[in-house]
Design a protein around this motif. Structure first.
Motif, PDB file in Angstrom:
ATOM      1  N   ASP A  65      -8.361 -10.013   5.696  1.00 19.17           N
ATOM      2  CA  ASP A  65      -7.770 -10.980   6.616  1.00 19.17           C
ATOM      3  C   ASP A  65      -7.346 -10.329   7.931  1.00 19.17           C
ATOM      4  N   ARG A  66      -6.923  -9.078   7.892  1.00 18.56           N
ATOM      5  CA  ARG A  66      -6.605  -8.371   9.131  1.00 18.56           C
ATOM      6  C   ARG A  66      -7.861  -8.194   9.982  1.00 18.56           C
ATOM      7  N   LYS A  67      -8.971  -7.893   9.331  1.00 16.09           N
ATOM      8  CA  LYS A  67     -10.221  -7.728  10.062  1.00 16.09           C
ATOM      9  C   LYS A  67     -10.632  -9.020  10.753  1.00 16.09           C
ATOM     10  N   ALA A  73       1.853 -12.399  12.591  1.00 11.44           N
ATOM     11  CA  ALA A  73       2.113 -11.288  13.509  1.00 11.44           C
ATOM     12  C   ALA A  73       2.781 -10.116  12.803  1.00 11.44           C
ATOM     13  N   ARG A  74       3.611 -10.375  11.804  1.00 10.51           N
ATOM     14  CA  ARG A  74       4.312  -9.273  11.136  1.00 10.51           C
ATOM     15  C   ARG A  74       3.390  -8.421  10.269  1.00 10.51           C
ATOM     16  N   PHE A  75       2.202  -8.926   9.911  1.00 11.38           N
ATOM     17  CA  PHE A  75       1.261  -8.173   9.091  1.00 11.38           C
ATOM     18  C   PHE A  75       0.181  -7.481   9.915  1.00 11.38           C
ATOM     19  N   LYS A  76       0.162  -7.713  11.212  1.00 10.45           N
ATOM     20  CA  LYS A  76      -0.843  -7.076  12.064  1.00 10.45           C
ATOM     21  C   LYS A  76      -0.475  -5.632  12.308  1.00 10.45           C
ATOM     22  N   ILE A  77      -1.500  -4.815  12.464  1.00 10.15           N
ATOM     23  CA  ILE A  77      -1.282  -3.408  12.758  1.00 10.15           C
ATOM     24  C   ILE A  77      -1.004  -3.257  14.244  1.00 10.15           C
ATOM     25  N   LYS A  78       0.041  -2.512  14.560  1.00 11.45           N
ATOM     26  CA  LYS A  78       0.445  -2.378  15.967  1.00 11.45           C
ATOM     27  C   LYS A  78      -0.276  -1.253  16.661  1.00 11.45           C
TER      28      LYS A  78
END
Length: 78
Positions: A65-67, A73-78
């Motif tokens: 799902d990240r891909k 927004a809290r689960f996205k890689i910064k």
């Protein structure tokens, strides 16, 4: 062929989690499985199998799902 391999990679941790649930259920009913000498050890092994299996599947879904940019927004890689 690659999708079949991916399915097998996800199926094995699922089977491991189901076996963990079975071991914990058998402990509740007092059924001792052969490789475990004690019921409490059987429950701990079942809990460990369940957590490993579910953790692998949850990590795979989160990575996918990240891909595809479908997470909050809290689960996205910064």
């Amino acid at each position: 062929m690659i999708r079949l391999i991916a399915l097998l990679i996800l199926l094995l941790p699922g089977v491991l989690a189901v076996y963990g649930i079975k071991l914990m259920r058998d402990m509740v009913f007092g059924i001792l499985q052969s490789p475990f000498p004690y019921l409490w050890l059987q429950f701990i092994a079942g809990l460990l199998f369940l957590l490993i299996g579910l953790g692998f599947i949850a990590g795979f879904v989160l990575y996918r799902d990240r891909k595809r940019n479908k997470v909050q927004a809290r689960f996205k890689i910064k």
